[in-house]
Each structure stands twice: as structure tokens, then as C-alpha cells.
Design a protein around this motif. Structure first.
Motif, short mmCIF file in Angstrom:
data_model
loop_
_atom_site.label_atom_id
_atom_site.label_comp_id
_atom_site.label_asym_id
_atom_site.label_seq_id
_atom_site.Cartn_x
_atom_site.Cartn_y
_atom_site.Cartn_z
N LYS A 169 -11.66 5.91 17.94
CA LYS A 169 -12.68 6.73 17.32
C LYS A 169 -12.21 7.29 16.05
O LYS A 169 -12.91 7.31 14.96
N LEU A 170 -10.82 7.39 16.19
CA LEU A 170 -10.52 8.07 14.64
C LEU A 170 -10.23 7.07 13.69
O LEU A 170 -10.52 7.57 12.68
N ILE A 171 -9.92 5.99 14.19
CA ILE A 171 -9.93 4.88 13.17
C ILE A 171 -11.30 4.68 12.63
O ILE A 171 -11.55 4.55 11.49
N ALA A 172 -12.35 4.44 13.44
CA ALA A 172 -13.62 4.46 12.88
C ALA A 172 -13.94 5.70 12.05
O ALA A 172 -14.66 5.51 10.98
N LEU A 173 -13.52 6.83 12.53
CA LEU A 173 -14.15 8.10 11.33
C LEU A 173 -13.21 8.13 9.96
O LEU A 173 -13.74 8.89 9.27
N LEU A 174 -12.06 7.57 10.06
CA LEU A 174 -11.15 7.56 9.09
C LEU A 174 -11.85 7.18 7.56
O LEU A 174 -12.10 6.09 7.53
N PRO A 175 -11.98 8.05 6.62
CA PRO A 175 -12.45 7.24 5.47
C PRO A 175 -11.43 6.14 4.76
O PRO A 175 -10.25 6.84 4.68
N LYS A 176 -11.94 5.22 4.38
CA LYS A 176 -10.89 4.18 3.95
C LYS A 176 -10.61 4.11 2.29
O LYS A 176 -11.76 3.97 1.82
N HIS A 177 -9.71 4.70 1.88
CA HIS A 177 -9.25 4.58 0.57
C HIS A 177 -7.81 4.67 0.45
O HIS A 177 -6.85 4.97 1.44
N LYS A 178 -7.34 4.68 -0.92
CA LYS A 178 -5.59 4.50 -0.97
C LYS A 178 -5.00 5.83 -0.31
O LYS A 178 -4.01 5.57 0.35
N GLY A 179 -5.74 6.97 -0.33
CA GLY A 179 -5.10 8.15 0.13
C GLY A 179 -5.15 8.06 1.59
O GLY A 179 -4.07 8.74 2.33
N THR A 180 -5.73 7.49 2.49
CA THR A 180 -5.45 7.15 3.70
C THR A 180 -4.73 6.20 4.35
O THR A 180 -4.74 5.73 5.57
N ASP A 181 -4.32 5.16 3.45
CA ASP A 181 -3.72 3.95 3.95
C ASP A 181 -2.55 4.24 5.01
O ASP A 181 -2.38 3.68 6.15
N LYS A 182 -1.89 5.28 4.55
CA LYS A 182 -0.53 5.56 5.63
C LYS A 182 -1.15 5.96 6.94
O LYS A 182 -0.76 5.34 7.92
N LEU A 183 -2.07 6.71 6.89
CA LEU A 183 -2.82 7.52 7.98
C LEU A 183 -3.26 6.09 8.93
O LEU A 183 -3.22 6.10 10.13
N TYR A 184 -3.91 5.33 8.40
CA TYR A 184 -4.56 4.21 8.89
C TYR A 184 -3.64 3.33 9.44
O TYR A 184 -3.88 2.94 10.84
#
Ligand SMILES: Nc1nc2c(ncn2[C@@H]2O[C@H](COP(=O)(O)OP(=O)(O)OP(=O)(O)O)[C@@H](O)[C@H]2O)c(=O)[nH]1
Ligand SMILES: [Mg+2]
Length: 340
Positions: free
Chosen positions: A42-57
Motif C-alpha cells: 500500500k505504501l508503494i502505491a501511495l508514494l508519489p513517484k518523483h526524484k525526491g522519493t527515488d531512495k524511499l521507493y
């Protein structure tokens, strides 16, 4: 215990949606691997995908694959017959853990409809005994386990502890070894990556660990020098867990114990109300503390929850209500009328 921060929480990118943060909070409280997998997805689905979240993804993906590996491992292990695979029932499942002869089975018998074997020698219980404890309008499942001891501890039994919703650590107030036993039980739990807690766990835990609510019960308070040993343990535990003194034989403090077991589960009872009708106080919805109106709606009907606007929170005495948002965190006893 070493704590790492697998989600990289220390350097979270800003502007994560509130729903993400709420879901992440659930991850911390998740009990089983399966639950954790669901939440990370669910977290993966909720995570906004952009440069700033690459690492978190990438972190989340790594975490997911590790969890899936662990789930597979667990499935392999439990393929054979497992007497500790216990079907949950009621508002929550609480296991009774303690050294031999401390009175675990006696407590089960005193609090539930169950009639387990009880005897004045160690290792009486070899398989789990189950019983349902009634507390006000909820039923709580108690599981009396074979004892913890200094020899081999059955990993299947410890898996049952991991799957439970809370545990009672039982001690015999007639026993001089009480502090050693307490430390030993904590050690056994740590070996199985179980972090017992009463208050919140502040830090992130490593992915393999689970947090499990726990409290201490000191039984046989009728024995000589029981009060002294109880005081000693209280001091040693130092408010990390509540310590409830009881005597099954004298029926001392058992009502208090029941209330505390209800508190251990950290649940709230909410009553759903239809427009123009009174709520049914006999049949509460039982949810984890921190659950929102949206969680309640999802419980009632998935489709329903999509259209949910919020809820009327009723004051039944005054026959008034106030409107609350979807993310309102419900309290024990709330009367809720969902609004779509
Ligand atoms: N004095 C006293 N004896 C108790 C009390 N509660 C239980 N006992 C006695 O303690 C003995 C052990 O009780 P059990 O309930 O079988 O203990 P257990 O922890 O289930 O033991 P195992 O199954 O061997 O781990 C029995 O003789 C009980 O009657 C109590 O409050 N006071
Ligand atoms: Mg027993």
C-alpha cells in the motif's frame, strides 16, 4: 537491541500525503508478515513517484522482497502439523506465558469457560488450551501455553506468541527466582525478535522484528513473602509494563485483571448507528486504537467507504451530534453514523 531505520525515516522527503504517514504508522503496529506485506504494498502505491522519493521507493521495494522471503520461509516451516496454529476468535487473542507451575492454566480456568488440566508439578500443559473471556460486551480469546523454561523453547510455540495480539507474562509470587525469570523471558522473546511493550515503541524496528503489547501478572499473592517479591519485581520492571498482582486461589484482583487484559489489546469499541435508529450496544465494532471513521467504513463495506464524506459523532444522552471528518480517530464508546 540494534534499531535501524529501514524506511529511511530520518531523511523522509517532505510532502508525503497524510494517508502515506497514516499507513506507515500501521506498519509499525503490524503483527504478522502477511500484514506487513500488505501495508508495504500500500505504501508503494501511495508514494508519489518523483526524484525526491527515488531512495524511499527503492527502500520499500527492498523491504517488500525481504518480507516475501520471510513469508515463504515461514510457510515452509509450518507445512507440517502445528498444534500452535490457533484460529483467532473474538476481539483479540492474548497468550499466557510463564515458567512452569506459575499458574497459567489456573488463570485461564478462572477467567474463561475453559477447564484445563491443573497440577502442582511443572510441565502439566503440553499443548495450548483455549478459552473465551467475557469483558463487558466483548469476548477475548486467552491461550494458555506450555511453560517457558531454561531448556529448549519450541519455536512453533513462539510463532504462536508472534501471531497473538498481546501477552501476559505470568510469575509466581511464591518463587525467589522471579527477577531471573523475568529477564530470561525477555531474552527468549528477543531471540525470537519480539519486542514487548506497553507504551508506544518510539523507534522504527528492523524489518524482522515485531512489537507485541505485554503486561505482567504476579500470581499466588496469597503465598508467604508474596508482597515483598511483588514489590521487588515492580521496582525492577520500573514502569516498563503494568504489573498486576492476583491470587487465583483467593480470587483476588481478577476483575481488575480482566479490565487490564482489555486495555492490553489497545482496542476501541464503536457503535454504528443508522439514521433515526438507536445504536446496538450489544454489538460493538472492535478496532485498533487509532482507527478512523474511514477504517470503520471499510470494515462495514468497501464500496461504501469510497463515497464516505465523514460521520456524525453522536452524544446519545443529549441527542445531539457533531460532524467529524473521515480521518477522525474514534474513541472507545463512540457512536458513529456514517455519512455518504
Ligand atoms: N497458592 C496458590 N496456588 C496457586 C494459585 N494459582 C494456581 N496455584 C497452584 O499452582 C499449581 C500450578 O498451577 P497451574 O495452573 O497448573 O500452573 P501452570 O503455570 O499452568 O503450570 P505448567 O502447565 O506446568 O506450566 C497448582 O497446584 C495450582 O493449584 C494461587 O493463586 N495461589
Ligand atoms: Mg499449565
Amino acid at each position: 537491541m540494534i534499531r535501524i531505520s529501514p524506511l529511511g525515516v530520518d531523511n523522509l522527503p517532505a510532502n508525503l500525503p497524510p494517508e502515506y504517514k497514516r499507513t506507515e504508522e500501521k506498519l509499525r503496529r503490524a503483527k504478522t508478515i502477511e500484514e506487513k506485506i500488505e501495508i508495504v504494498q500500500k505504501l508503494i502505491a501511495l508514494l508519489p513517484k518523483h526524484k525526491g522519493t527515488d531512495k524511499l521507493y527503492a527502500d520499500l521495494k527492498r523491504k517488500l522482497s525481504k518480507l516475501k522471503e520471510m513469508a515463504e520461509e515461514e510457510r515452509r516451516k509450518t507445512a507440517r502439523y502445528d498444534p500452535f496454529l490457533i484460529k483467532k476468535s473474538g476481539a483479540g487473542q492474548v497468550v499466557l506465558l510463564g515458567f512452569p507451575n506459575s499458574g497459567k492454566s489456573s488463570i485461564l480456568k478462572a477467567l474463561t469457560n475453559s477447564n484445563p488440566e491443573i497440577a502442582d508439578f511443572p510441565f502439566t500443559t503440553v499443548k495450548p488450551n483455549l478459552g473465551m473471556m467475557e469483558f463487558e460486551n466483548v469476548q477475548i480469546q486467552l491461550v494458555d501455553l506450555p511453560p517457558i523454561h531454561r531448556g529448549h523453547v519450541d519455536p512453533l510455540m513462539m510463532n504462536a506468541v508472534r501471531r497473538s495480539d498481546g501477552m501476559l507474562l505470568i510469575f509466581d509470587a511464591g518463587n525467589d527466582e522471579i527477577l531471573d525469570e523475568y529477564e530470561y523471558i525477555l531474552k527468549v522473546l528477543r531471540e525470537r525478535k519480539i519486542e514487548p511493550y506497553w507504551d508506544r515503541i518510539e523507534d522504527e524496528m528492523d524489518v524482522g522484528w515485531i512489537g507485541l503489547r505485554a503486561m505482567i501478572v504476579v500470581n499466588k499473592m496469597d503465598r508467604d513473602y508474596a508482597e515483598e517479591r511483588f514489590e521487588m519485581l515492580m521496582e525492577f520492571v520500573n514502569s516498563r509494563f503494568p504489573v498486576v498482582p492476583i491470587s487465583v486461589v483467593e480470587g483476588r484482583n481478577l476483575e481488575e485483571l480482566k479490565r487490564k487484559i482489555f486495555e492490553l489489546l489497545d482496542i476501541v469499541r464503536v457503535y454504528s448507528k443508522r439514521p433515526g435508529k438507536p445504536p446496538d450496544y450489544e454489538k460493538p465494532f472492535v478496532l485498533r486504537r487509532g482507527s478512523t471513521v474511514l477504517d470503520l467504513a471499510e470494515e462495514i463495506h468497501k464500496e461504501f467507504s469510497k463515497k464516505l464524506k465523514g460521520a456524525k459523532l453522536w452524544d446519545m444522552e443529549r441527542r445531539t451530534y457533531r460532524f467529524v471528518e473521515r480521518n477522525y480517530e474514534m474513541k472507545d464508546g463512540d457512536v458513529i453514523e456514517l455519512v455518504i
